[in-house]
Design an enzyme around this catalytic site. Structure first.
Site, PDB file in Angstrom:
ATOM      1  N   TRP A  10      -0.978   2.035  -3.960  1.00 38.83           N
ATOM      2  CA  TRP A  10      -0.751   3.929  -3.171  1.00 38.83           C
ATOM      3  C   TRP A  10       0.546   4.177  -4.503  1.00 38.83           C
ATOM      4  O   TRP A  10       0.774   5.414  -4.371  1.00 38.83           O
ATOM      5  CB  TRP A  10      -0.187   3.967  -2.211  1.00 38.83           C
ATOM      6  CG  TRP A  10      -0.433   3.485  -0.777  1.00 38.83           C
ATOM      7  CD1 TRP A  10      -2.317   3.494  -0.560  1.00 38.83           C
ATOM      8  CD2 TRP A  10      -0.255   2.889   0.942  1.00 38.83           C
ATOM      9  NE1 TRP A  10      -2.183   3.376   0.308  1.00 38.83           N
ATOM     10  CE2 TRP A  10      -1.682   3.062   0.845  1.00 38.83           C
ATOM     11  CE3 TRP A  10       1.163   3.201   0.981  1.00 38.83           C
ATOM     12  CZ2 TRP A  10      -1.657   3.578   2.878  1.00 38.83           C
ATOM     13  CZ3 TRP A  10       0.621   3.404   2.743  1.00 38.83           C
ATOM     14  CH2 TRP A  10      -0.430   3.031   3.237  1.00 38.83           C
ATOM     15  N   HIS A  97      -0.459  -4.797 -13.613  1.00 37.97           N
ATOM     16  CA  HIS A  97      -1.865  -3.231 -13.544  1.00 37.97           C
ATOM     17  C   HIS A  97      -1.293  -2.869 -14.652  1.00 37.97           C
ATOM     18  O   HIS A  97      -0.668  -2.919 -15.241  1.00 37.97           O
ATOM     19  CB  HIS A  97      -1.189  -2.378 -13.199  1.00 37.97           C
ATOM     20  CG  HIS A  97      -1.898  -1.709 -12.114  1.00 37.97           C
ATOM     21  ND1 HIS A  97      -1.932  -0.347 -12.518  1.00 37.97           N
ATOM     22  CD2 HIS A  97      -3.040  -1.176 -11.462  1.00 37.97           C
ATOM     23  CE1 HIS A  97      -2.925   1.118 -12.688  1.00 37.97           C
ATOM     24  NE2 HIS A  97      -3.693   0.026 -11.520  1.00 37.97           N
ATOM     25  N   GLY A 175      -7.466   6.815 -12.595  1.00 41.21           N
ATOM     26  CA  GLY A 175      -6.540   7.661 -12.544  1.00 41.21           C
ATOM     27  C   GLY A 175      -8.056   8.719 -13.070  1.00 41.21           C
ATOM     28  O   GLY A 175      -6.962  10.175 -12.933  1.00 41.21           O
ATOM     29  N   SER A 215     -11.288   4.899 -10.494  1.00 43.13           N
ATOM     30  CA  SER A 215     -11.834   5.932  -9.886  1.00 43.13           C
ATOM     31  C   SER A 215     -12.908   5.700  -8.963  1.00 43.13           C
ATOM     32  O   SER A 215     -14.263   5.866  -9.210  1.00 43.13           O
ATOM     33  CB  SER A 215     -12.113   6.763 -10.603  1.00 43.13           C
ATOM     34  OG  SER A 215     -11.277   7.244 -11.714  1.00 43.13           O
ATOM     35  N   GLY A 236      -7.393   3.530  -5.704  1.00 40.67           N
ATOM     36  CA  GLY A 236      -5.796   4.276  -6.117  1.00 40.67           C
ATOM     37  C   GLY A 236      -6.086   5.170  -5.531  1.00 40.67           C
ATOM     38  O   GLY A 236      -5.681   5.794  -4.418  1.00 40.67           O
ATOM     39  N   GLY A 237      -6.214   6.482  -6.275  1.00 36.00           N
ATOM     40  CA  GLY A 237      -5.936   7.769  -5.462  1.00 36.00           C
ATOM     41  C   GLY A 237      -6.821   8.148  -4.443  1.00 36.00           C
ATOM     42  O   GLY A 237      -6.299   8.478  -3.214  1.00 36.00           O
TER      43      GLY A 237
END
Length: 254
Positions: A10, A97, A175, A215, A236-237
């Protein structure tokens, strides 16, 4: 057969109410944990509230931290120790990361120290590796990524590999909406597994999970995990929205 593993990172997103609402929805999902492992990686402020929801529902969803300090305690303002994380329900920490490497200057040596601290104190780890766009365009992406793996695992004994997951995240794909093609991702995953084989043996190489990040979406997760050496995803997103994260998990069990 390595069971797919999906972890939602997150990052620096979601207030307390938002994190609780999202966790409630994910924990209520009918997930077939025999076919897929799932984890959530909230911000520090949301760790314990998320843990309480996971514990109360009896789900097998694991909880992880986005980072950890290598010292057990002391005068390290703003840092969090392994024991602190374990006390709020974390079973693993995310290490290295690219956003911490490239924005905050974390080195391979620092990541190795953190990994040793986790292993020594009984906390599992997801170790992130991956090349920049310049390194890919220079055709050293495979060597660079394998080098990061080797430096992260320096001094780690074979018996502890079961406590470690490797996450390959090409920096240029995080991202950005760009995803490494399945063949490109498989090339790196295969190279990492070959390195593990050369260092620790065939059994260790066949058992360690190597997941992909960059992604990841419901539309591409299936083709990624169908590759021989891709064992899941660090999301991620798409993990910030219940519908997309739930669909990613579902597509791993179809």
């Amino acid at each position: 057969m390595r069971k797919p593993f999906i972890a939602g990172n997150w990052k620096m997103n979601l207030t307390l109410d938002m994190a609780q609402e999202l966790t409630d929805k994910i924990a209520a999902e009918n997930i077939d944990f025999n076919r897929v492992g799932v984890a959530l990686i909230p911000s520090y402020t949301n760790l314990y509230p998320v843990y309480k929801i996971l514990k109360s529902t009896g789900t097998e969803i694991r909880l992880g931290s986005q980072n950890v300090h290598f010292e057990k305690n002391g005068a390290y303002t703003g840092e969090v120790s392994v024991e602190m994380l374990k006390s709020v329900g974390c079973t693993f920490a995310l290490l290295g990361h690219s956003e911490r490497r490239n924005i905050l200057g974390e080195t391979d040596e620092l990541i190795n120290k953190k990994l040793h601290s986790c292993i020594d104190q009984g906390l599992d780890a997801i170790v992130c590796v991956g090349e920049t766009l310049n390194e890919r365009e220079a055709h050293i992406h495979k060597e660079q990524t394998v080098s990061q793996v080797g430096k992260a695992l320096k001094g780690i004994e074979k018996k502890f590999l079961n406590n470690i997951i490797i996450a390959y995240e090409p920096v240029w794909a995080i991202g950005t909406g760009k995803t490494a093609g399945k063949e490109d991702a498989e090339e790196i995953h295969s190279a990492v597994r070959d390195f593990i084989k050369s260092k620790y043996g065939e059994e260790a190489a066949s058992e360690i999970k190597i997941i992909y990040g960059g992604s990841v979406k419901p539309e591409n997760i299936k083709e990624l995990i169908n590759m021989e050496n891709i064992d899941g995803a660090l999301v991620g997103g798409a993990s910030l929205k219940f519908e997309s994260f739930s669909k990613i998990i579902q597509n791993c069990t179809i």
